[in-house]
Design a protein around this motif. Structure first.
Motif, PDB file in Angstrom:
ATOM      1  N   VAL A   1       2.297  -6.889 -17.568  1.00 26.90           N
ATOM      2  CA  VAL A   1       1.579  -6.191 -16.497  1.00 26.90           C
ATOM      3  C   VAL A   1       1.056  -7.246 -15.537  1.00 26.90           C
ATOM      4  CG1 VAL A   1      -0.414  -4.750 -15.939  1.00 26.90           C
ATOM      5  CG2 VAL A   1       0.953  -4.254 -17.974  1.00 26.90           C
ATOM      6  N   ARG A   2       1.452  -7.130 -14.274  1.00 20.68           N
ATOM      7  CA  ARG A   2       1.075  -8.111 -13.267  1.00 20.68           C
ATOM      8  C   ARG A   2      -0.120  -7.674 -12.430  1.00 20.68           C
ATOM      9  NH1 ARG A   2       3.188 -13.011 -13.025  1.00 20.68           N
ATOM     10  NH2 ARG A   2       3.338 -12.858 -10.803  1.00 20.68           N
ATOM     11  N   SER A   3      -0.159  -6.369 -12.083  1.00 20.80           N
ATOM     12  CA  SER A   3      -1.253  -5.896 -11.239  1.00 20.80           C
ATOM     13  C   SER A   3      -1.403  -4.387 -11.365  1.00 20.80           C
ATOM     14  CB  SER A   3      -0.998  -6.273  -9.769  1.00 20.80           C
ATOM     15  OG  SER A   3      -2.177  -6.127  -9.007  1.00 20.80           O
ATOM     16  N   LEU A   4      -2.520  -3.892 -10.877  1.00 21.02           N
ATOM     17  CA  LEU A   4      -2.842  -2.465 -10.860  1.00 21.02           C
ATOM     18  C   LEU A   4      -3.659  -2.235  -9.596  1.00 21.02           C
ATOM     19  CD1 LEU A   4      -4.282  -0.320 -13.731  1.00 21.02           C
ATOM     20  CD2 LEU A   4      -5.464  -0.442 -11.564  1.00 21.02           C
ATOM     21  N   TYR A   5      -3.215  -1.304  -8.755  1.00 22.08           N
ATOM     22  CA  TYR A   5      -3.939  -1.041  -7.511  1.00 22.08           C
ATOM     23  C   TYR A   5      -3.546   0.320  -6.957  1.00 22.08           C
ATOM     24  CZ  TYR A   5       0.444  -3.011  -5.688  1.00 22.08           C
ATOM     25  OH  TYR A   5       1.764  -3.291  -5.443  1.00 22.08           O
ATOM     26  N   SER A   6      -4.328   0.800  -6.011  1.00 19.77           N
ATOM     27  CA  SER A   6      -4.020   2.081  -5.381  1.00 19.77           C
ATOM     28  C   SER A   6      -3.038   1.852  -4.239  1.00 19.77           C
ATOM     29  CB  SER A   6      -5.295   2.761  -4.876  1.00 19.77           C
ATOM     30  OG  SER A   6      -5.940   1.946  -3.930  1.00 19.77           O
ATOM     31  N   VAL A   7      -2.275   2.887  -3.929  1.00 17.53           N
ATOM     32  CA  VAL A   7      -1.305   2.821  -2.836  1.00 17.53           C
ATOM     33  C   VAL A   7      -1.582   3.947  -1.849  1.00 17.53           C
ATOM     34  CG1 VAL A   7       0.494   1.709  -4.215  1.00 17.53           C
ATOM     35  CG2 VAL A   7       0.415   4.186  -4.105  1.00 17.53           C
ATOM     36  N   THR A   8      -1.093   3.752  -0.652  1.00 19.11           N
ATOM     37  CA  THR A   8      -1.263   4.756   0.393  1.00 19.11           C
ATOM     38  C   THR A   8      -0.409   5.982   0.093  1.00 19.11           C
ATOM     39  OG1 THR A   8       0.567   3.887   1.705  1.00 19.11           O
ATOM     40  CG2 THR A   8      -1.641   2.956   2.127  1.00 19.11           C
ATOM     41  N   GLU A   9      -0.751   7.057   0.736  1.00 21.41           N
ATOM     42  CA  GLU A   9       0.040   8.279   0.596  1.00 21.41           C
ATOM     43  C   GLU A   9       1.480   8.030   1.048  1.00 21.41           C
ATOM     44  OE1 GLU A   9      -0.255  13.015   1.782  1.00 21.41           O
ATOM     45  OE2 GLU A   9      -1.695  11.598   2.598  1.00 21.41           O
TER      46      GLU A   9
ATOM     47  N   GLN B   1     -12.090   2.036 -12.512  1.00 21.48           N
ATOM     48  CA  GLN B   1     -11.735   3.441 -12.721  1.00 21.48           C
ATOM     49  C   GLN B   1     -10.492   3.639 -13.574  1.00 21.48           C
ATOM     50  OE1 GLN B   1     -11.452   5.296  -8.863  1.00 21.48           O
ATOM     51  NE2 GLN B   1     -13.667   5.301  -8.580  1.00 21.48           N
ATOM     52  N   TYR B   2      -9.542   2.692 -13.530  1.00 26.64           N
ATOM     53  CA  TYR B   2      -8.230   2.971 -14.116  1.00 26.64           C
ATOM     54  C   TYR B   2      -7.738   1.981 -15.167  1.00 26.64           C
ATOM     55  CZ  TYR B   2      -8.077   6.358 -10.438  1.00 26.64           C
ATOM     56  OH  TYR B   2      -8.378   7.414  -9.626  1.00 26.64           O
ATOM     57  N   PHE B   3      -8.420   0.870 -15.363  1.00 22.45           N
ATOM     58  CA  PHE B   3      -7.906  -0.085 -16.349  1.00 22.45           C
ATOM     59  C   PHE B   3      -7.828   0.540 -17.732  1.00 22.45           C
ATOM     60  CE2 PHE B   3      -7.837  -3.784 -19.124  1.00 22.45           C
ATOM     61  CZ  PHE B   3      -6.790  -4.492 -18.546  1.00 22.45           C
ATOM     62  N   THR B   4      -8.780   1.387 -18.061  1.00 23.47           N
ATOM     63  CA  THR B   4      -8.741   2.063 -19.366  1.00 23.47           C
ATOM     64  C   THR B   4      -7.605   3.082 -19.449  1.00 23.47           C
ATOM     65  OG1 THR B   4     -10.349   3.713 -18.646  1.00 23.47           O
ATOM     66  CG2 THR B   4     -11.207   1.752 -19.774  1.00 23.47           C
TER      67      THR B   4
ATOM     68  N   LYS C   1      -9.271  -7.405 -11.817  1.00 20.18           N
ATOM     69  CA  LYS C   1     -10.721  -7.238 -11.760  1.00 20.18           C
ATOM     70  C   LYS C   1     -11.301  -7.807 -10.455  1.00 20.18           C
ATOM     71  CE  LYS C   1     -12.864  -8.016 -15.617  1.00 20.18           C
ATOM     72  NZ  LYS C   1     -13.548  -8.655 -16.762  1.00 20.18           N
ATOM     73  N   SER C   2     -10.806  -8.949 -10.007  1.00 18.86           N
ATOM     74  CA  SER C   2     -11.375  -9.575  -8.804  1.00 18.86           C
ATOM     75  C   SER C   2     -10.763  -9.046  -7.512  1.00 18.86           C
ATOM     76  CB  SER C   2     -11.217 -11.094  -8.866  1.00 18.86           C
ATOM     77  OG  SER C   2      -9.861 -11.471  -8.781  1.00 18.86           O
ATOM     78  N   GLU C   3      -9.465  -8.762  -7.511  1.00 18.69           N
ATOM     79  CA  GLU C   3      -8.792  -8.332  -6.276  1.00 18.69           C
ATOM     80  C   GLU C   3      -8.800  -6.819  -6.066  1.00 18.69           C
ATOM     81  OE1 GLU C   3      -7.692 -10.503  -3.947  1.00 18.69           O
ATOM     82  OE2 GLU C   3      -8.586 -12.018  -5.262  1.00 18.69           O
ATOM     83  N   HIS C   4      -8.918  -6.066  -7.143  1.00 22.56           N
ATOM     84  CA  HIS C   4      -8.889  -4.599  -7.067  1.00 22.56           C
ATOM     85  C   HIS C   4     -10.005  -4.029  -7.949  1.00 22.56           C
ATOM     86  CE1 HIS C   4      -4.993  -5.388  -5.286  1.00 22.56           C
ATOM     87  NE2 HIS C   4      -4.639  -6.029  -6.381  1.00 22.56           N
ATOM     88  N   PRO C   5     -11.261  -4.374  -7.656  1.00 25.01           N
ATOM     89  CA  PRO C   5     -12.354  -4.004  -8.571  1.00 25.01           C
ATOM     90  C   PRO C   5     -12.556  -2.501  -8.734  1.00 25.01           C
ATOM     91  CG  PRO C   5     -13.229  -4.919  -6.532  1.00 25.01           C
ATOM     92  CD  PRO C   5     -11.738  -5.136  -6.506  1.00 25.01           C
TER      93      PRO C   5
END
Length: 91
Positions: free
Chosen positions: A73-81, A22-25, A13-17
């Protein structure tokens, strides 16, 4: 069985708001239906990759096994192409 601690959810929530909002659900969907699986270079976690083409976002969920049978689950974030396509090569 997957588990996410309050601390790890707070981290996302704090590092990848943006990704959290958009995606936690979608977390259970990502874990149940990943497009690709990878191993972190350290070998300590599994990476679940999911492409949401309607946005278009590439999401990574990092998961680590505990001493028992629980997957944390440690983290959730977007990645580059670039990282997305590298994951496909590793798979």
């Amino acid at each position: 069985m997957f588990f996410i601690s309050k601390g790890n959810e707070d981290h996302i929530k704090s590092e990848h708001p943006t990704e959290y909002n958009q995606y936690f659900t979608e977390l259970s969907n990502i874990l149940a239906n990943p497009d690709y699986l990878g191993i972190h270079p350290s070998g300590r976690s599994v990476q679940y990759f999911k492409f949401f083409g309607n946005r278009p976002d590439r999401i990574l969920v990092a998961v680590r096994a505990t001493n028992g049978e629980t997957l944390l689950v440690r983290s959730l974030y977007s990645v580059t192409e670039e990282k997305w396509f590298c994951a496909k090569c590793w798979g």
